[in-house]
Structures are given as C-alpha cells and as structure tokens.
Design a protein around this motif. Structure first.
Motif, short mmCIF file in Angstrom:
data_model
loop_
_atom_site.label_atom_id
_atom_site.label_comp_id
_atom_site.label_asym_id
_atom_site.label_seq_id
_atom_site.Cartn_x
_atom_site.Cartn_y
_atom_site.Cartn_z
N TYR A 16 12.87 -31.41 37.62
CA TYR A 16 13.01 -32.63 36.80
C TYR A 16 14.49 -32.93 36.56
N ILE A 17 15.25 -31.93 36.17
CA ILE A 17 16.68 -32.11 35.89
C ILE A 17 17.43 -32.53 37.16
N THR A 20 16.54 -36.11 38.21
CA THR A 20 17.16 -37.04 37.26
C THR A 20 18.65 -37.16 37.54
N GLY A 56 12.37 -30.10 30.99
CA GLY A 56 13.13 -30.90 31.95
C GLY A 56 13.65 -32.18 31.33
N PHE A 59 16.59 -31.26 28.76
CA PHE A 59 17.87 -30.93 29.37
C PHE A 59 18.45 -32.07 30.20
N ALA A 60 17.61 -32.84 30.87
CA ALA A 60 18.11 -34.01 31.61
C ALA A 60 18.75 -35.01 30.65
#
Length: 167
Positions: A16-17, A20, A56, A59-60
């Motif tokens: 996810y991070i 992104t 995710g 942190f993103a």
C-alpha cells in the motif's frame, strides 16, 4: 494472530505504501486516483487483512500527504469506517463479488469524510469534492476488483495449503 497473519498484514501495508508513493501526485487532494486503494478488497477474503490496510493508509498518509495532520485523522478514520461496514456486511453476504460490490460502495460513499477533510484543511467546496473523490475511489475500486479477486484467491489458497502442510 499467528505469524503468517502478521507477515501478510506487513506485506499488505508495505505494498500500500509503495504503490501510494509511486502515484503520489494522484493520491491526494480533490481529484484522487489512489491505486493502492484497490487493496481494500483483500478484506473480503480475510477480515484480519484490515490491519495491514489501515497500517498502509496510516504510514502512506504520514510519509506523503501534504496535509498529513488531517489525513492521519480523516483518511485513516474513513478507511476504518468503510472496512468496518464491509466486515459487518460480510456476515450476511457469501458471494465474494457481492462483498466486493459492497466494499466498493462503502469506500465510495464514505469519501464524504475525505471531502470534509479537504474542505476544512484546504477550503475546497464539499459537494464537488465529494463527487470528485467518490468518482476516483469508485473507478479504482471497480477496476481493482478483478485484480484483487485473483490476488485474494491466491493468498487464500496459499494460506489454506500451508496450514494443512503443517498438520
């Protein structure tokens, strides 16, 4: 939680991070096509994947959002709410495609939270911002459904086989 579930959630958060970060200009503000949002569909295969998705998102937003203070509250909150709606609905829905449809609608409708965030943080008009963010979310989730169906089935199959090998 077992080690496999922790590892899977760590991997989901990392993907996810990373995704992104790759599409950063299109993942924030009033016109969003955050491709990493398609990972939200993994929750229909295992509700415990919600942990990796939320981590995710957190942190993103922390690393990449131009309005991180708002995104850590509103963005994470929107994801948690939409995931909880989907998890609650899953009790009554067996079909994976119907679960994905509910998940897509849940995330699309709750983009009102993101529209409110952008109104408060940047002064964007609420209704137009809701419309543009909801369209972006719907498109990403709809296009991502078949991709996540294939990934989710593969993850579920791997977990099933590894559990039976260890017995």
């Amino acid at each position: 939680m077992n080690i496999r579930t922790i590892a899977a959630n760590g991997l989901i958060a990392a993907v996810y991070i990373a995704v992104t970060a790759l599409i950063q200009p299109f993942g924030f503000t009033n016109i969003q096509f955050r491709v990493s949002e398609m990972l939200n569909h993994l929750v229909v295969f295992r509700k415990t994947y919600a942990i990796g998705i939320v981590l995710g998102v957190f942190f993103a937003n922390w690393f990449f959002s131009p309005i991180a203070a708002y995104d850590l509250v509103f963005g994470v909150g929107q994801s948690v709410l939409a995931l909880l709606i989907t998890i609650g609905a899953m009790r009554y829905i067996e079909n994976v495609w119907m679960r994905m449809a509910v998940n897509t609608l849940s995330f699309t409708v709750t983009m009102a939270i993101i529209a409110l965030e952008l109104k408060l943080a940047l002064g964007f008009p609420f209704w137009l911002t809701w419309l543009t963010t909801a369209i972006g979310e719907f498109v990403v989730m709809a296009i991502g459904a078949p991709i996540m169906y294939a990934v989710g089935r593969r993850l579920a199959s791997e977990m099933f086989h590894s559990l039976h090998k260890s017995r």
